[in-house]
Write a protein that holds these residues in place. Structure first.
Motif, PDB file in Angstrom:
ATOM      1  N   MET A   1      68.379  57.380  11.410  1.00  0.00           N
ATOM      2  CA  MET A   1      66.975  57.270  11.081  1.00  0.00           C
ATOM      3  C   MET A   1      66.370  58.649  10.895  1.00  0.00           C
ATOM      4  N   LEU A   2      65.314  58.702  10.076  1.00  0.00           N
ATOM      5  CA  LEU A   2      64.573  59.936   9.880  1.00  0.00           C
ATOM      6  C   LEU A   2      63.121  59.704  10.275  1.00  0.00           C
ATOM      7  N   LEU A   3      62.479  60.759  10.774  1.00  0.00           N
ATOM      8  CA  LEU A   3      61.046  60.730  11.066  1.00  0.00           C
ATOM      9  C   LEU A   3      60.398  61.875  10.317  1.00  0.00           C
ATOM     10  N   ILE A   4      59.440  61.551   9.452  1.00  0.00           N
ATOM     11  CA  ILE A   4      58.774  62.543   8.619  1.00  0.00           C
ATOM     12  C   ILE A   4      57.273  62.455   8.851  1.00  0.00           C
ATOM     13  N   GLY A   5      56.621  63.593   8.892  1.00  0.00           N
ATOM     14  CA  GLY A   5      55.169  63.592   9.059  1.00  0.00           C
ATOM     15  C   GLY A   5      54.622  64.999   9.049  1.00  0.00           C
ATOM     16  N   PRO A   6      53.353  65.160   8.704  1.00  0.00           N
ATOM     17  CA  PRO A   6      52.739  66.490   8.636  1.00  0.00           C
ATOM     18  C   PRO A   6      52.533  67.089  10.018  1.00  0.00           C
ATOM     19  N   PRO A   7      52.296  68.393  10.102  1.00  0.00           N
ATOM     20  CA  PRO A   7      52.004  69.025  11.396  1.00  0.00           C
ATOM     21  C   PRO A   7      50.815  68.339  12.063  1.00  0.00           C
ATOM     22  N   GLY A   8      50.955  68.076  13.359  1.00  0.00           N
ATOM     23  CA  GLY A   8      49.855  67.474  14.103  1.00  0.00           C
ATOM     24  C   GLY A   8      49.840  65.963  14.103  1.00  0.00           C
ATOM     25  N   ALA A   9      50.803  65.336  13.420  1.00  0.00           N
ATOM     26  CA  ALA A   9      50.817  63.875  13.325  1.00  0.00           C
ATOM     27  C   ALA A   9      51.451  63.206  14.536  1.00  0.00           C
ATOM     28  N   GLY A  10      51.982  63.993  15.458  1.00  0.00           N
ATOM     29  CA  GLY A  10      52.561  63.408  16.670  1.00  0.00           C
ATOM     30  C   GLY A  10      54.004  62.975  16.533  1.00  0.00           C
ATOM     31  N   LYS A  11      54.772  63.665  15.685  1.00  0.00           N
ATOM     32  CA  LYS A  11      56.172  63.283  15.481  1.00  0.00           C
ATOM     33  C   LYS A  11      56.986  63.374  16.763  1.00  0.00           C
TER      34      LYS A  11
ATOM     35  N   THR B   1      52.109  54.298  18.641  1.00  0.00           N
ATOM     36  CA  THR B   1      53.404  53.783  19.105  1.00  0.00           C
ATOM     37  C   THR B   1      53.532  52.300  18.813  1.00  0.00           C
ATOM     38  N   SER B   2      52.433  51.558  18.977  1.00  0.00           N
ATOM     39  CA  SER B   2      52.448  50.126  18.679  1.00  0.00           C
ATOM     40  C   SER B   2      52.723  49.886  17.203  1.00  0.00           C
ATOM     41  N   ARG B   3      52.121  50.696  16.329  1.00  0.00           N
ATOM     42  CA  ARG B   3      52.363  50.551  14.893  1.00  0.00           C
ATOM     43  C   ARG B   3      53.820  50.873  14.559  1.00  0.00           C
ATOM     44  N   VAL B   4      54.337  51.942  15.162  1.00  0.00           N
ATOM     45  CA  VAL B   4      55.733  52.316  14.932  1.00  0.00           C
ATOM     46  C   VAL B   4      56.652  51.196  15.393  1.00  0.00           C
ATOM     47  N   SER B   5      56.370  50.628  16.555  1.00  0.00           N
ATOM     48  CA  SER B   5      57.184  49.540  17.098  1.00  0.00           C
ATOM     49  C   SER B   5      57.188  48.338  16.158  1.00  0.00           C
ATOM     50  N   THR B   6      55.998  47.991  15.638  1.00  0.00           N
ATOM     51  CA  THR B   6      55.898  46.870  14.701  1.00  0.00           C
ATOM     52  C   THR B   6      56.684  47.151  13.433  1.00  0.00           C
TER      53      THR B   6
END
Length: 203
Positions: free
Chosen positions: A1-11, A176-181
Motif C-alpha cells: 500500500m501507498l500513502l500520499i498526501g501534502p505536508p501537514g495532512a497527517g500522513k 481515521t474513521s474515513r480512512v477505515s471506511t
C-alpha cells in the motif's frame, strides 16, 4: 500500500493506524533518508551531498534506498510506503521491485486537503515548535512542489483503479474513521475503482 498526501495532512498518524490495523511495517522515505545520512552509509553520503548543495536527491539514489529497505525481512508480509514514489520514474521502479517479488500494489490512499487550511495548520505547528524558517512563503512553496510532483503519480494510480481519496481535514478520529471506511470499501471489494471520502460525502 501507498500513502500520499501534502505536508501537514497527517500522513504519519494515519500511516501508524493503517500499519497497526494490517500488521504491516510502515516505511517513511523521510526516515530512510535520515537513517542513511546519520549512519553515513554509501547512499546516505550520496544523498547528503545533494541536500547540502540545496539540490533534489536524484531518483537513482532514492530508488536504491527504497530497494534496500524493501529487501528487509519485515517487508515480506506487506508494507505501507509513505512519501514514495513521487515521480513517474519512481513509479516504474517500484513496479519493477514488486514484480521481481511477485507482488503488486493493492491500494493507494491519497489524503486531500485545502491548501490554505494546511498552510495555517503548519504555521501554527511552526510557532509551537519554534520553527522560524517555516514561513508562509516557504510552506506554500513546499505545497506547490508536492502538487507538481504528485499529480502525474496519482493520475497513474487512478488509471489503474487503485487510488482512494480521503479528506484529510478534521480531527484525528474523524480522518481515521474515513480512512477505515475507505479501506473496508476498497480492500473488501472484488472490483477496484477510485473512491473519494470526505466529511459528509458519499462513496
Amino acid at each position: 500500500m501507498l500513502l500520499i498526501g501534502p505536508p501537514g495532512a497527517g500522513k504519519g498518524t494515519q500511516a501508524t493506524y493503517i500499519a497497526e490495523r494490517f500488521g504491516i511495517v510502515s516505511i517513511s522515505t523521510g526516515d530512510i533518508f535520515r537513517e542513511n545520512v546519520k549512519n553515513e552509509t554509501r547512499l546516505g553520503q550520496a544523498a547528503k551531498s545533494y541536500l547540502d548543495a540545496g539540490q533534489f536527491v536524484p531518483d537513482s539514489v532514492t530508488n536504491a534506498m527504497i530497494r534496500e529497505r524493501l529487501e528487509q525481512s519485515d517487508a515480506d508480509k506487506g508494507f505501507l510506503l509513505d512519501g514514495y514514489p513521487r515521480t513517474l520514474v519512481q513509479v516504474d521502479y517500484l513496479d519493477e521491485i514488486l514484480a521481481a517479488k511477485g507482488y503488486e500494489l493493492d491500494l493507494v490512499v491519497q489524503l486531500t486537503a485545502d491548501t490554505e487550511e494546511l498552510v495555517q495548520r503548519l504555521l501554527l505547528r511552526a510557532d509551537r515548535e519554534n520553527r522560524s524558517d517555516d514561513t508562509a512563503e516557504v510552506i506554500r512553496s513546499r505545497m506547490e512542489l508536492y502538487f507538481t510532483q504528485t499529480t502525474a503519480v496519482t493520475s497513474r494510480y487512478n488509471e489503474r483503479g487503485i487510488l482512494t481519496e480521503v479528506e484529510g481535514i478534521g480531527s484525528i478520529p474523524e480522518v481515521t474513521s474515513r480512512v477505515s471506511t475507505a479501506l473496508d470499501l476498497t480492500l473488501g471489494s472484488s472490483s477496484r475503482q477510485t473512491t473519494t471520502l470526505g466529511a459528509g460525502v458519499g462513496v
